[in-house]
Design an enzyme around this catalytic site. Structure first.
Site, PDB file in Angstrom:
ATOM      1  CB  VAL A 138      41.112  -5.004  80.837  1.00  0.00           C
ATOM      2  CG1 VAL A 138      39.787  -4.352  81.210  1.00  0.00           C
ATOM      3  CG2 VAL A 138      42.026  -5.057  82.054  1.00  0.00           C
ATOM      4  CE  LYS A 139      33.859  -8.906  76.247  1.00  0.00           C
ATOM      5  NZ  LYS A 139      33.428 -10.282  75.978  1.00  0.00           N
TER       6      LYS A 139
END
Ligand code: 5RP
Length: 293
Positions: free
Chosen positions: A202-203
């Site tokens: 995830v960013k």
């Protein structure tokens, strides 16, 4: 040719060498399939468990922003100095030589512009094309709390399902609508939702207060975006604090390609991310390299 003559019983069973049961170096991904793990190992360095990704996908909704006017002139020369390239298929095919040999995290959503509602996206790349391009991962935004939250989650779910079929990981990007609060509560919610729907990593953005709660509450690795251009010392401090509080790397754009010395910035980020240097040490390295350039 296989035959039945002279079949010998096995004798070296390595009793003193138990099979390796330590599972995988990236959190939350121990139970993925082999191909998925192989691709994750292209995105994250197995020796450090971290990554320095260079993001230059901004044009897909921002157009030719500063530093990205000519990807062939500004980004192609940087490619070999990043661990991973994050970009659109158009940017990749038109401007980055395949000989760069870098893993690609492919932006697979589009459908908006800075002139319209950001959360109104669609899946913009067919899985076949991601495979054709040799993508190591795919990426799309989840816009939690935004007008098209549901649609953006559906986009990422679609990528995750297709990616799972072919062993390609998906990075969910926590997109922030124009009026969203950028705090730990928000990113804690968004990153957790992204992981729970199945994103392999995830960013997120870094937040000064409570970032560690975000990484702890997200069962898969988090990389941080850089956000708006900061003075180099501040960007390196931010990268250090994010790593120190559990991030598995950076996926930075403007703080690299808008830097006075993008190559020195990438080297300084690598020192912070992979070698455990502090932000101040990273900045010292940046200045040394800049002076030598
Ligand atoms: C755009 C993105 C960008 O890749 C991301 O924001 C990273 O770039 P920057 O460091 O310039 O914020 O995902 O939606």
């Amino acid at each position: 040719m296989a035959d039945l003559d002279d079949i010998k019983d096995g004798k070296d069973w390595g009793r003193d060498r138990p099979a390796d049961t330590s599972r995988f170096f990236l959190k939350g991904n121990a139970h993925q399939d082999w191909g998925m793990k192989a691709r994750l190992s292209q995105v994250f360095r197995p020796d450090t468990g971290r990554t320095v990704m260079l993001a230059f996908d901004h044009g897909y909704f921002q157009g030719p922003t500063t530093g990205l006017e000519r990807l062939d002139l500004t980004i192609a020369p940087l490619a070999e100095h990043a661990d991973v390239l994050m970009c659109t298929r158009g940017g990749l095919r038109s401007s980055i030589p395949p000989e760069a040999g870098k893993p690609v995290v492919l932006r697979c959503s589009a459908g908006n512009s800075i002139l319209t509602e950001l959360s109104n996206e669609l899946v913009s790349v067919d899985i076949e094309d991601a495979i054709r391009l040799g993508a190591s991962a795919m990426a799309a935004q989840v816009y939690i709390g935004a007008e098209y939250e549901h649609k953006s989650i559906a986009n990422v779910v679609k990528l995750i399902d297709a990616g799972t079929r072919y062993g390609i990981p998906t990075m969910a990007v926590t997109g922030v609508g124009k009026s969203m609060a950028r705090d730990a509560r928000y990113f804690g919610l968004a990153t957790r939702i992204a992981a729970e729907i199945g994103a392999q990593f995830v960013k997120s953005y870094y937040v000064e207060e409570g970032f560690e709660r975000i990484t702890l509450g997200c069962p898969v690795p988090i990389v941080i975006a850089g956000g708006k251009k900061l003075p180099e010392r501040e960007a390196l401090e931010m990268a250090y604090r994010a790593i120190d509080q559990g991030a598995a790397g950076v996926d930075m754009g403007r703080n690299v390609f808008q830097s006075i010395d993008p190559l020195a910035m990438l080297a300084a980020l690598a020192a912070v991310v992979h070698e455990g240097r502090t932000g101040a040490e990273g900045y010292e390295l940046f200045q040394d390299l800049k002076a030598k350039a």
